[in-house]
Motif scaffolding. Structure first.
Motif, PDB file in Angstrom:
ATOM      1  N   TYR A  10      48.409  38.646  31.693  1.00  0.00           N
ATOM      2  CA  TYR A  10      47.430  38.641  30.547  1.00  0.00           C
ATOM      3  C   TYR A  10      46.150  37.440  30.514  1.00  0.00           C
ATOM      4  O   TYR A  10      46.726  36.741  30.361  1.00  0.00           O
ATOM      5  N   LYS A  11      45.219  38.453  29.926  1.00  0.00           N
ATOM      6  CA  LYS A  11      44.602  37.007  29.945  1.00  0.00           C
ATOM      7  C   LYS A  11      44.530  36.353  28.570  1.00  0.00           C
ATOM      8  O   LYS A  11      44.168  37.128  28.249  1.00  0.00           O
ATOM      9  N   ALA A  12      43.630  35.700  28.553  1.00  0.00           N
ATOM     10  CA  ALA A  12      44.038  34.971  27.108  1.00  0.00           C
ATOM     11  C   ALA A  12      43.631  35.646  26.429  1.00  0.00           C
ATOM     12  O   ALA A  12      44.221  36.201  25.107  1.00  0.00           O
ATOM     13  N   HIS A  13      41.473  36.258  26.538  1.00  0.00           N
ATOM     14  CA  HIS A  13      41.252  37.111  25.660  1.00  0.00           C
ATOM     15  C   HIS A  13      41.989  38.322  25.255  1.00  0.00           C
ATOM     16  O   HIS A  13      42.137  39.082  23.683  1.00  0.00           O
ATOM     17  N   GLN A  52      43.255  32.987  36.904  1.00  0.00           N
ATOM     18  CA  GLN A  52      43.275  33.163  36.038  1.00  0.00           C
ATOM     19  C   GLN A  52      43.002  33.039  34.458  1.00  0.00           C
ATOM     20  O   GLN A  52      43.977  32.108  34.338  1.00  0.00           O
ATOM     21  N   PRO A  53      42.706  32.441  33.914  1.00  0.00           N
ATOM     22  CA  PRO A  53      42.499  31.870  32.266  1.00  0.00           C
ATOM     23  C   PRO A  53      43.912  33.162  31.634  1.00  0.00           C
ATOM     24  O   PRO A  53      43.877  34.073  31.617  1.00  0.00           O
ATOM     25  N   SER A 145      44.114  43.394  31.917  1.00  0.00           N
ATOM     26  CA  SER A 145      44.042  43.794  33.085  1.00  0.00           C
ATOM     27  C   SER A 145      45.212  43.236  34.019  1.00  0.00           C
ATOM     28  O   SER A 145      44.946  43.734  35.674  1.00  0.00           O
ATOM     29  N   PRO A 146      46.172  43.321  33.831  1.00  0.00           N
ATOM     30  CA  PRO A 146      47.640  43.149  34.558  1.00  0.00           C
ATOM     31  C   PRO A 146      47.423  44.456  35.428  1.00  0.00           C
ATOM     32  O   PRO A 146      48.252  44.304  36.645  1.00  0.00           O
ATOM     33  N   GLU A 147      46.989  45.849  34.805  1.00  0.00           N
ATOM     34  CA  GLU A 147      47.444  46.741  35.330  1.00  0.00           C
ATOM     35  C   GLU A 147      47.080  46.467  36.407  1.00  0.00           C
ATOM     36  O   GLU A 147      47.292  48.094  37.884  1.00  0.00           O
ATOM     37  N   TYR A 148      45.317  46.008  36.903  1.00  0.00           N
ATOM     38  CA  TYR A 148      44.680  46.306  38.611  1.00  0.00           C
ATOM     39  C   TYR A 148      45.878  45.603  40.050  1.00  0.00           C
ATOM     40  O   TYR A 148      45.744  46.436  40.421  1.00  0.00           O
ATOM     41  N   TYR A 149      46.475  44.544  39.585  1.00  0.00           N
ATOM     42  CA  TYR A 149      47.359  44.058  40.308  1.00  0.00           C
ATOM     43  C   TYR A 149      48.982  44.563  40.509  1.00  0.00           C
ATOM     44  O   TYR A 149      48.986  44.614  41.272  1.00  0.00           O
ATOM     45  N   LEU A 150      49.008  45.061  39.402  1.00  0.00           N
ATOM     46  CA  LEU A 150      50.374  46.284  39.999  1.00  0.00           C
ATOM     47  C   LEU A 150      50.285  47.168  40.161  1.00  0.00           C
ATOM     48  O   LEU A 150      50.777  47.550  40.737  1.00  0.00           O
ATOM     49  N   ASN A 151      48.959  48.131  40.093  1.00  0.00           N
ATOM     50  CA  ASN A 151      48.138  49.243  40.452  1.00  0.00           C
ATOM     51  C   ASN A 151      48.768  48.734  42.362  1.00  0.00           C
ATOM     52  O   ASN A 151      48.868  49.351  43.316  1.00  0.00           O
ATOM     53  N   THR A 152      47.934  47.377  42.628  1.00  0.00           N
ATOM     54  CA  THR A 152      48.300  46.935  44.176  1.00  0.00           C
ATOM     55  C   THR A 152      49.645  46.620  44.490  1.00  0.00           C
ATOM     56  O   THR A 152      50.107  47.506  45.661  1.00  0.00           O
TER      57      THR A 152
END
Length: 189
Positions: A10-13, A52-53, A145-152
């Motif tokens: 996850y990003k910090a926010h 990524q932050p 946002s980790p979903e995008y990386y995981l999908n790849t």
């Protein structure tokens, strides 16, 4: 054996964290350090992040701390595009520069400034193709946002590539906190 691992999360926010002084950051870094220590003792040599932050930069910081006890470990930062940090707040930029200035390898995948989300996708694909596995701080119950990386990564697996995906969840962080509290109680008695 995993010699090179991509790390994301996850990003910090997305975690409601807006400062590296937030009380959760040391716990997230601690869980990452524990998992990476296990992997280092099994032969891990490189940790790769995209800078990524949030979880990625905290992991970069954790790797730099681990180098004191495990000089074999190396940190690579493969940025998706040039000047990735230019729109971030100043404290985040400073933290980013602190990490990348100590990294063993820093390179930009796209040699241009930000143009479109495809640059993130290309970076994710590139990192997955260059690593043996992925370690991700992610919980399917909380999208992000980790979903995008995981999908790849899942698509990469679908093409017949062996690519282990190791995960850290909120439960793992809670277990780590409980273990620390238990150890503190043991010392106090």
């Amino acid at each position: 054996m995993i010699k090179v691992i991509a790390v994301t999360g996850y990003k910090a926010h997305e975690l409601g964290i807006f400062s590296n002084k937030h009380e959760a950051v040391p716990y997230i870094k601690g869980v990452m350090k524990n998992r990476l220590t296990q992997l280092i003792e099994e032969g891990l040599e490189w940790v790769v992040i995209s800078g990524q932050p949030g979880v990625e930069l905290w992991t970069g910081d954790a790797v730099l701390e681990l180098k004191e006890h495990y000089p074999v470990i190396r940190l690579a930062v493969l940025l998706p595009f040039e000047d990735q940090e230019s729109r971030w707040k100043e404290p985040t930029q400073e933290y980013f520069h602190q990490i990348i200035n100590q990294a063993d390898f820093v390179e930009t995948v796209s040699k241009r400034p930000y143009e479109n989300p495809g640059q993130f996708q290309a970076c994710n694909r590139f990192i997955i193709e260059k690593t043996d596995a992925m370690l991700v701080f992610y919980d399917p119950e909380q999208s992000g946002s980790p979903e995008y990386y995981l999908n790849t990564a899942h698509k990469y697996q679908e093409y017949g590539n062996e690519y282990p995906i190791l995960s850290i969840s909120f439960l793992d962080v809670n277990d780590y906190i409980e273990e620390l509290k238990s150890n503190e109680t043991d010392w106090a008695t």
